[in-house]
Design a protein around this motif. Structure first.
Motif, PDB file in Angstrom:
ATOM      1  N   GLU A  94     -31.183 -29.813  24.286  1.00  0.00           N
ATOM      2  CA  GLU A  94     -30.244 -29.696  23.168  1.00  0.00           C
ATOM      3  C   GLU A  94     -28.852 -29.588  23.777  1.00  0.00           C
ATOM      4  N   SER A 104     -23.939 -17.623  19.631  1.00  0.00           N
ATOM      5  CA  SER A 104     -24.398 -17.067  20.906  1.00  0.00           C
ATOM      6  C   SER A 104     -23.269 -16.950  21.933  1.00  0.00           C
ATOM      7  N   ASP A 179     -18.778 -25.641  16.139  1.00  0.00           N
ATOM      8  CA  ASP A 179     -19.712 -26.036  17.204  1.00  0.00           C
ATOM      9  C   ASP A 179     -20.813 -26.884  16.584  1.00  0.00           C
ATOM     10  N   PHE A 180     -21.595 -27.546  17.408  1.00  0.00           N
ATOM     11  CA  PHE A 180     -22.703 -28.360  16.891  1.00  0.00           C
ATOM     12  C   PHE A 180     -23.686 -28.685  18.006  1.00  0.00           C
ATOM     13  N   ASP A 200     -27.076 -27.768   9.052  1.00  0.00           N
ATOM     14  CA  ASP A 200     -28.122 -27.062   9.813  1.00  0.00           C
ATOM     15  C   ASP A 200     -27.784 -27.048  11.296  1.00  0.00           C
ATOM     16  N   CYS A 202     -24.505 -27.948  12.637  1.00  0.00           N
ATOM     17  CA  CYS A 202     -23.069 -27.783  12.930  1.00  0.00           C
ATOM     18  C   CYS A 202     -22.589 -26.480  12.286  1.00  0.00           C
ATOM     19  N   ARG A 203     -21.665 -25.787  12.924  1.00  0.00           N
ATOM     20  CA  ARG A 203     -20.919 -24.740  12.211  1.00  0.00           C
ATOM     21  C   ARG A 203     -19.644 -25.379  11.670  1.00  0.00           C
ATOM     22  N   ARG A 219     -28.636 -17.749   7.813  1.00  0.00           N
ATOM     23  CA  ARG A 219     -28.994 -16.873   8.942  1.00  0.00           C
ATOM     24  C   ARG A 219     -28.650 -15.419   8.639  1.00  0.00           C
TER      25      ARG A 219
END
Ligand code: UDP
Length: 238
Positions: A94, A104, A179-180, A200, A202-203, A219
């Motif tokens: 990933e 994270s 992010d993604f 799902d 990507c942010r 989440r």
């Protein structure tokens, strides 16, 4: 390429998609589900209508990326939940690209959530649920047989190009690409972008208010999950 195919056997059922064979050995069908998981599937639920929206968004974004010369597995959207794709041998990596600190990166390294990174960073994770998808470096990737050093360099180069294209595009639509995660695979020797690109994976934050419009609403039980997915589709597709 003809897009008239006959749906065959279920090849694989993942957390958010089912993959079916077709009568053409080079093509598969991805079917997008409403199921949602988080924290390595410890949290499970449904986001009603998500599969339809993610198919719309992924089809739209793959087409957009193709127009910039980025090769993807996308062939055509077949129905509300079905996408026809080139069959890939998925690389068990990933590739996560980050522009703004979240998730994270904050937990692991102490960045402040929302802090703009001075330059985008790319991380690799081993696709292995049993091991909890650990962070790996290029050496691990090569040693684990996931690809050659050239393959790993190519994945990072592609992620970087995709980031540039998508960051600009999302911003035009009033969204920050925080992010993604991307997945790639091989098709007759070529490395193609696979999987999906959606809230799902990507942010996405509103450019002015930083409102979260992605799976973090699921989440962290932030509410209005379905609305967030619908809002992203409205901004990108109308
Ligand atoms: N991501 C994903 N699938 C995963 C892990 C991460 O699509 O299995 C995406 C996630 O949605 C986010 C980015 O990759 O856009 C970075 O995720 P992060 O490492 O912060 O992990 P998370 O906090 O999401 O577990």
């Amino acid at each position: 390429m003809t897009t008239t195919v006959i749906k065959g056997d279920l090849l694989y059922e993942g957390k958010a998609k089912k993959v079916y064979a077709t009568d053409n050995p080079d093509l598969i069908i991805q079917e997008f589900k409403d199921d949602a998981t988080a924290f390595n599937a410890q949290k499970k639920g449904q986001i009603v209508g998500k599969g339809i929206i993610n198919n719309d968004l992924s089809s739209h974004l793959f087409t957009y990326l193709e127009s910039f010369g980025i090769a993807t597995h996308f062939v055509s959207k077949l129905s509300e939940r079905e996408m026809l794709c080139k069959r890939l041998d998925i690389l068990k990596i990933e590739v996560v690209t980050r522009n703004i600190a979240a998730g994270s990166l904050v937990k692991r390294y102490g960045f402040t959530e929302g802090e703009a990174l001075r330059y985008p960073i790319i991380e690799l994770y081993l696709k292995n649920d049993a091991l909890g998808d650990p962070l790996i470096n290029d050496d691990h990737a090569v040693l684990l047989g996931l690809g050659t050093p050239d393959d790993i360099a190519r994945l990072k180069q592609l992620a970087s190009k995709i980031n540039g294209v998508m960051q600009d595009y999302f911003l035009q639509k009033g969204l920050k690409l925080v992010d993604f995660k991307l997945e790639f695979g091989r098709h007759h020797g070529a490395i193609l972008l696979g999987d999906e690109i959606s809230p799902d994976t990507c942010r996405l934050w509103d450019k002015d208010t930083d409102t979260k419009l992605d799976k973090d609403r699921f989440r962290f039980d932030l509410g209005n999950v379905e609305d967030a997915y619908r809002e992203v589709r409205k901004r990108l597709i109308g």
